[in-house]
Each structure stands twice: as C-alpha cells, then as structure tokens.
Design an enzyme around this catalytic site. Structure first.
Site, PDB file in Angstrom:
ATOM      1  N   ASN A 182       0.871  -1.180   0.000  1.00 16.83           N
ATOM      2  CA  ASN A 182       0.000   0.000   0.000  1.00 16.83           C
ATOM      3  C   ASN A 182       0.905   1.225   0.000  1.00 16.83           C
ATOM      4  O   ASN A 182       1.462   1.598   1.028  1.00 16.83           O
ATOM      5  CB  ASN A 182      -0.908  -0.029   1.235  1.00 16.83           C
ATOM      6  CG  ASN A 182      -1.781   1.213   1.317  1.00 16.83           C
ATOM      7  OD1 ASN A 182      -1.841   2.001   0.382  1.00 16.83           O
ATOM      8  ND2 ASN A 182      -2.463   1.385   2.445  1.00 16.83           N
ATOM      9  N   TRP A 183       1.033   1.840  -1.185  1.00 20.43           N
ATOM     10  CA  TRP A 183       1.943   2.992  -1.308  1.00 20.43           C
ATOM     11  C   TRP A 183       1.357   4.264  -0.693  1.00 20.43           C
ATOM     12  O   TRP A 183       2.055   5.275  -0.592  1.00 20.43           O
ATOM     13  CB  TRP A 183       2.264   3.252  -2.781  1.00 20.43           C
ATOM     14  CG  TRP A 183       3.178   2.241  -3.405  1.00 20.43           C
ATOM     15  CD1 TRP A 183       3.723   1.140  -2.812  1.00 20.43           C
ATOM     16  CD2 TRP A 183       3.665   2.248  -4.750  1.00 20.43           C
ATOM     17  NE1 TRP A 183       4.515   0.452  -3.706  1.00 20.43           N
ATOM     18  CE2 TRP A 183       4.492   1.116  -4.910  1.00 20.43           C
ATOM     19  CE3 TRP A 183       3.474   3.087  -5.850  1.00 20.43           C
ATOM     20  CZ2 TRP A 183       5.133   0.812  -6.112  1.00 20.43           C
ATOM     21  CZ3 TRP A 183       4.105   2.781  -7.048  1.00 20.43           C
ATOM     22  CH2 TRP A 183       4.928   1.662  -7.178  1.00 20.43           C
ATOM     23  N   LYS A 184       0.060   4.236  -0.376  1.00 19.86           N
ATOM     24  CA  LYS A 184      -0.625   5.423   0.167  1.00 19.86           C
ATOM     25  C   LYS A 184      -0.378   6.619  -0.770  1.00 19.86           C
ATOM     26  O   LYS A 184      -0.359   6.429  -1.976  1.00 19.86           O
ATOM     27  CB  LYS A 184      -0.174   5.682   1.615  1.00 19.86           C
ATOM     28  CG  LYS A 184      -0.336   4.411   2.482  1.00 19.86           C
ATOM     29  CD  LYS A 184      -0.138   4.636   3.947  1.00 19.86           C
ATOM     30  CE  LYS A 184      -0.294   3.289   4.675  1.00 19.86           C
ATOM     31  NZ  LYS A 184      -0.288   3.423   6.126  1.00 19.86           N
ATOM     32  N   HIS A 217      -9.723   1.312   4.857  1.00 18.17           N
ATOM     33  CA  HIS A 217      -8.435   1.481   5.546  1.00 18.17           C
ATOM     34  C   HIS A 217      -8.635   2.472   6.698  1.00 18.17           C
ATOM     35  O   HIS A 217      -9.412   3.430   6.567  1.00 18.17           O
ATOM     36  CB  HIS A 217      -7.383   1.997   4.564  1.00 18.17           C
ATOM     37  CG  HIS A 217      -6.007   1.974   5.131  1.00 18.17           C
ATOM     38  ND1 HIS A 217      -5.566   2.937   6.009  1.00 18.17           N
ATOM     39  CD2 HIS A 217      -4.992   1.087   4.988  1.00 18.17           C
ATOM     40  CE1 HIS A 217      -4.327   2.634   6.370  1.00 18.17           C
ATOM     41  NE2 HIS A 217      -3.944   1.523   5.768  1.00 18.17           N
ATOM     42  N   GLU A 263      -6.992   4.893   7.692  1.00  9.80           N
ATOM     43  CA  GLU A 263      -6.763   6.310   7.339  1.00  9.80           C
ATOM     44  C   GLU A 263      -7.985   6.900   6.641  1.00  9.80           C
ATOM     45  O   GLU A 263      -8.281   8.083   6.790  1.00  9.80           O
ATOM     46  CB  GLU A 263      -5.494   6.427   6.467  1.00  9.80           C
ATOM     47  CG  GLU A 263      -4.243   6.206   7.310  1.00  9.80           C
ATOM     48  CD  GLU A 263      -3.072   5.579   6.582  1.00  9.80           C
ATOM     49  OE1 GLU A 263      -3.075   5.535   5.338  1.00  9.80           O
ATOM     50  OE2 GLU A 263      -2.141   5.117   7.268  1.00  9.80           O
ATOM     51  N   GLU A 311      -5.641  -4.699  10.640  1.00 12.54           N
ATOM     52  CA  GLU A 311      -4.613  -3.675  10.839  1.00 12.54           C
ATOM     53  C   GLU A 311      -4.908  -2.911  12.126  1.00 12.54           C
ATOM     54  O   GLU A 311      -5.745  -1.984  12.120  1.00 12.54           O
ATOM     55  CB  GLU A 311      -4.608  -2.677   9.680  1.00 12.54           C
ATOM     56  CG  GLU A 311      -4.206  -3.271   8.351  1.00 12.54           C
ATOM     57  CD  GLU A 311      -3.617  -2.213   7.427  1.00 12.54           C
ATOM     58  OE1 GLU A 311      -2.451  -2.365   7.047  1.00 12.54           O
ATOM     59  OE2 GLU A 311      -4.303  -1.232   7.111  1.00 12.54           O
ATOM     60  N   GLY A 356       2.354   2.490  10.922  1.00 18.11           N
ATOM     61  CA  GLY A 356       3.354   3.549  10.805  1.00 18.11           C
ATOM     62  C   GLY A 356       4.053   3.898  12.111  1.00 18.11           C
ATOM     63  O   GLY A 356       4.731   4.918  12.193  1.00 18.11           O
ATOM     64  N   SER A 413       3.171  -1.944  10.580  1.00 19.02           N
ATOM     65  CA  SER A 413       4.613  -2.024  10.858  1.00 19.02           C
ATOM     66  C   SER A 413       5.249  -3.351  10.457  1.00 19.02           C
ATOM     67  O   SER A 413       6.158  -3.846  11.134  1.00 19.02           O
ATOM     68  CB  SER A 413       4.893  -1.701  12.330  1.00 19.02           C
ATOM     69  OG  SER A 413       4.557  -0.349  12.596  1.00 19.02           O
ATOM     70  N   GLY A 443       2.729  -1.050   4.412  1.00 19.40           N
ATOM     71  CA  GLY A 443       2.748   0.364   4.045  1.00 19.40           C
ATOM     72  C   GLY A 443       4.175   0.837   3.810  1.00 19.40           C
ATOM     73  O   GLY A 443       4.776   0.577   2.763  1.00 19.40           O
ATOM     74  N   GLY A 444       4.751   1.513   4.808  1.00  8.44           N
ATOM     75  CA  GLY A 444       6.068   2.142   4.684  1.00  8.44           C
ATOM     76  C   GLY A 444       7.141   1.247   4.070  1.00  8.44           C
ATOM     77  O   GLY A 444       7.875   1.678   3.166  1.00  8.44           O
TER      78      GLY A 444
HETATM   79  P1  13P Z   1       2.824   0.548   7.812  1.00  2.00           P
HETATM   80  O1  13P Z   1       3.329  -0.753   7.216  1.00  2.00           O
HETATM   81  O2  13P Z   1       3.589   1.741   7.345  1.00  2.00           O
HETATM   82  O3  13P Z   1       2.684   0.449   9.286  1.00  2.00           O
HETATM   83  O4  13P Z   1       1.351   0.761   7.230  1.00  2.00           O
HETATM   84  C1  13P Z   1       0.458  -0.287   7.280  1.00  2.00           C
HETATM   85  C2  13P Z   1      -0.697   0.034   6.443  1.00  2.00           C
HETATM   86  O5  13P Z   1      -1.426   0.970   6.722  1.00  2.00           O
HETATM   87  C3  13P Z   1      -0.914  -0.765   5.243  1.00  2.00           C
HETATM   88  O6  13P Z   1      -2.171  -0.550   4.713  1.00  2.00           O
END
Ligand code: 13P
Length: 239
Positions: free
Chosen positions: A14-16, A94, A96, A164, A170, A204, A225-226
């Site tokens: 997930n590149w956001k 998600h 967010e 999640e 994050g 994470s 994500g990250g």
């Molecule tokens: P991180 O891997 O950066 O914690 O993010 C997780 C995420 O939100 C994937 O959708």
C-alpha cells in the site's frame, strides 16, 4: 476474478500517497516476484494504468473506490472504471480513510458490494485503536466492523480481510505474535462463513518481522505500508 486459493501467501504493497513516474519505473525494474505468492501493488490511482499488473503473480490494486456507480460525483472513481482498467483488488475501509475521510462501516459495505459485483476483490480493513485495545474492546470493535462492513455476498473466494491495528500503523509497534494469532483466529471464528476467508496482517510489517508473522497459522499474508516503498525491503518480504 483472481483465484486466491492458488497462492500460499498474499502480499499487498500500500503505497498510500507516495510515488511518482520515475519511482514506479525504478520499482518495477528492481521488483523480484516470488511465484508461490500473489503480490499486489496499490499505487495512487493516477498511476494504476502504468502498473504492469495482471501477470500470474503480480496484480494491481486501488486504494479506494467510490460508493456511487456513476453520475454527478466529482472526483470519484467507480468500481466499473477500476474493472475497465484491469484492476483486480481494492483496499476498502483502511483506517486512514475511516479516520481522515469519515468512512463508515456502511460505506465500506456498499463499496465492497459494488466491487464484488465487478469481480474485483475488496480487501476489507478492520482494526482497533490503542484506546480501544487498552479498554479491552478489541473483540467488540472487530465484531461490529465485521458484521457491518462485510457484505452478505462476500465469500472466501471474492473477498479478503486485513487486520490492521490502528496503533500499529506507521508506528514501528506490532502486537506480539500470540496476539496476532489470537485475533486472526477470532476473526475466522466470528461466523462459520469466515473460517475459510484469507486474513492478512498489516501494521509495521518489515523484512525483519514479516517471516515470523506470515508463518503464523491463521495469517494468510501481509498488507505493507512504509516498508513497501523500499523495493529491496519489499523484495525480502515477498521472497
Ligand atoms: P505501515 O506498514 O507503514 O505500518 O502501514 C500499514 C498500512 O497501513 C498498510 O495498509
């Protein structure tokens, strides 16, 4: 629709709100797929068309979809438009989006339903906040999210669930392996219908913890994500 049972694990990047054309080019040159796994890249939607998905092991996913099918809804992208552009997966709900865009379980339910109708697999995200965890509300929160955000027509073949924990996204914090295992088991036991659903873990995940998380018996893959923004790191995770 992608046949999920063909793969031993599912990894979603997930590149956001990150990336650009040269990032994407470099990423694809360096990406090393593993043929046991289904790998899905969820880029910002404007780059979805340039992603080289739809080979046997690599697919494209959107990060969101409109709950409307068509009409005067400026800025929206419908499920049928995603399908028209060979998108096979879409993140829905998600944390967010729930937090910053006021997305509700009802929105998530409707979006997922529209996606299933278009043969796109929704990846329905659920998870508790730190406050809810500290108040022992995890089970109750997940139960409500599952009951209200997963549409009746969802099956283990057309839908994925991603657990999640909001507090793990994050932050570099993760639940213990036992906690992840217990929550995934709990999700699969909410209803007999969920027993065969694939449940991914996100929050994470990085190359140093992905193997032990993915090896847990009720974990069917990871949503990253990250760490998915660094292609070498992502290669290690999916290898
Ligand atoms: P991180 O891997 O950066 O914690 O993010 C997780 C995420 O939100 C994937 O959708």
């Amino acid at each position: 629709m992608v046949i999920l049972d063909k793969y031993s694990s599912i990894f979603i990047a997930n590149w956001k709100l990150n990336g650009n054309s040269s990032f994407l080019k470099d990423y694809y040159e360096k990406l090393k797929l593993n043929s046991n796994n289904c790998t899905i890249i969820c880029s910002p939607s404007i780059y979805l068309k340039s992603l080289k998905g739809n080979n046997e092991y690599l697919f494209c996913g959107a990060q969101d979809v409109s709950s409307y099918k068509e009409g005067a809804y400026t800025g929206e992208l419908s499920a049928s438009m995603l399908k028209d552009n060979n998108i096979d997966f879409c993140l829905v709900g998600h944390s967010e989006r729930r937090q910053y865009f006021a997305e509700t379980n009802d929105n998530v339910n409707l979006k997922s339903s529209n996606l299933i109708e278009e043969n796109i697999i929704p990846v329905i995200c659920i998870g508790e906040t730190l406050e809810q965890k500290e108040n022992n509300l995890t089970e109750e929160i997940l139960s409500t999210q599952i009951k209200n955000s997963i549409p009746n027509e969802a099956t283990y073949q057309n839908t994925l669930i991603a657990y999640e924990p909001v507090w793990a996204i994050g932050t570099g914090l993760t639940p213990t392996l036992d906690e992840i295992s217990q929550v995934h088991e709990l999700i699969k036991n909410f209803d007999t219908k969920f027993k065969s659903f694939k449940v991914l873990y996100g929050g994470s995940v990085k190359s140093s913890n992905s193997k032990e998380i993915n090896e847990l018996s009720h974990v069917d893959g990871c949503l990253i994500g990250g760490a998915s923004l660094k292609v070498d790191e992502f290669n290690t995770i999916i290898s």
